[in-house]
Motif scaffolding. Sequence first.
Motif, PDB file in Angstrom:
ATOM      1  N   MET A 107      29.864  78.695  31.159  1.00  0.00           N
ATOM      2  CA  MET A 107      30.242  77.844  29.952  1.00  0.00           C
ATOM      3  C   MET A 107      31.878  77.865  30.122  1.00  0.00           C
ATOM      4  O   MET A 107      32.545  78.771  30.178  1.00  0.00           O
ATOM      5  N   THR A 108      32.207  76.536  30.078  1.00  0.00           N
ATOM      6  CA  THR A 108      33.866  76.515  30.127  1.00  0.00           C
ATOM      7  C   THR A 108      34.372  76.938  29.002  1.00  0.00           C
ATOM      8  O   THR A 108      33.724  77.337  27.938  1.00  0.00           O
TER       9      THR A 108
ATOM     10  N   ARG B 134      34.790  75.779  21.250  1.00  0.00           N
ATOM     11  CA  ARG B 134      34.192  74.714  20.175  1.00  0.00           C
ATOM     12  C   ARG B 134      33.009  75.952  19.327  1.00  0.00           C
ATOM     13  O   ARG B 134      32.772  75.859  18.445  1.00  0.00           O
ATOM     14  N   HIS B 135      32.239  76.529  20.182  1.00  0.00           N
ATOM     15  CA  HIS B 135      31.492  77.599  19.898  1.00  0.00           C
ATOM     16  C   HIS B 135      31.857  78.714  18.822  1.00  0.00           C
ATOM     17  O   HIS B 135      31.431  78.872  17.791  1.00  0.00           O
TER      18      HIS B 135
ATOM     19  N   TRP C  84      40.135  77.261  31.101  1.00  0.00           N
ATOM     20  CA  TRP C  84      39.285  75.982  30.768  1.00  0.00           C
ATOM     21  C   TRP C  84      38.086  75.856  31.760  1.00  0.00           C
ATOM     22  O   TRP C  84      36.970  75.992  31.331  1.00  0.00           O
TER      23      TRP C  84
ATOM     24  N   GLN D 123      30.264  82.008  28.261  1.00  0.00           N
ATOM     25  CA  GLN D 123      28.897  82.950  27.681  1.00  0.00           C
ATOM     26  C   GLN D 123      29.259  84.491  27.560  1.00  0.00           C
ATOM     27  O   GLN D 123      28.947  85.153  26.777  1.00  0.00           O
TER      28      GLN D 123
ATOM     29  N   GLU E 109      34.099  74.455  25.785  1.00  0.00           N
ATOM     30  CA  GLU E 109      32.812  74.952  25.154  1.00  0.00           C
ATOM     31  C   GLU E 109      32.709  76.106  24.503  1.00  0.00           C
ATOM     32  O   GLU E 109      32.119  76.258  23.392  1.00  0.00           O
TER      33      GLU E 109
END
Length: 121
Positions: free
Chosen positions: A58-59, A65-66, A53, A35, A62
């Motif tokens: 927020m990993t 992908r964002h 990872w 994040q 994640e």
Amino acid sequence: MRRCLIVDDSRVVRSVARRFIEPLGFAVDEVGDGQMAVAACEQQMPDVVLLDWNMPVMTGIEFLRHLRARDDGDKPIVIMCTTEKDVNHIQEAITAGANEYLVKPFDQDTLTAKFGKVGLG
């Protein structure tokens, strides 16, 4: 100057990575979760992201992908840097948009080689 964003919840890993990356000619920023990495990329998109990872909030996957879903998210080179070393994790990261994969623990030579492999050496 090229910019590198180190995203890892471990201060020790961020510190070690910074010591290895700065001599390669990068300005380095550090954040502790995905994040915070989103916020950093909104302020200034880095040239490369060294990405853990397993992090709280927020990993890394994640965040990846964002990042890749953004209009400008294809620009940074992303090197996943994690203890996850099985083929399923590696494949998931590459499919999500990672350019390279580095398994912890790492040393300066290994990190420098990965940067060179993706054209950052």
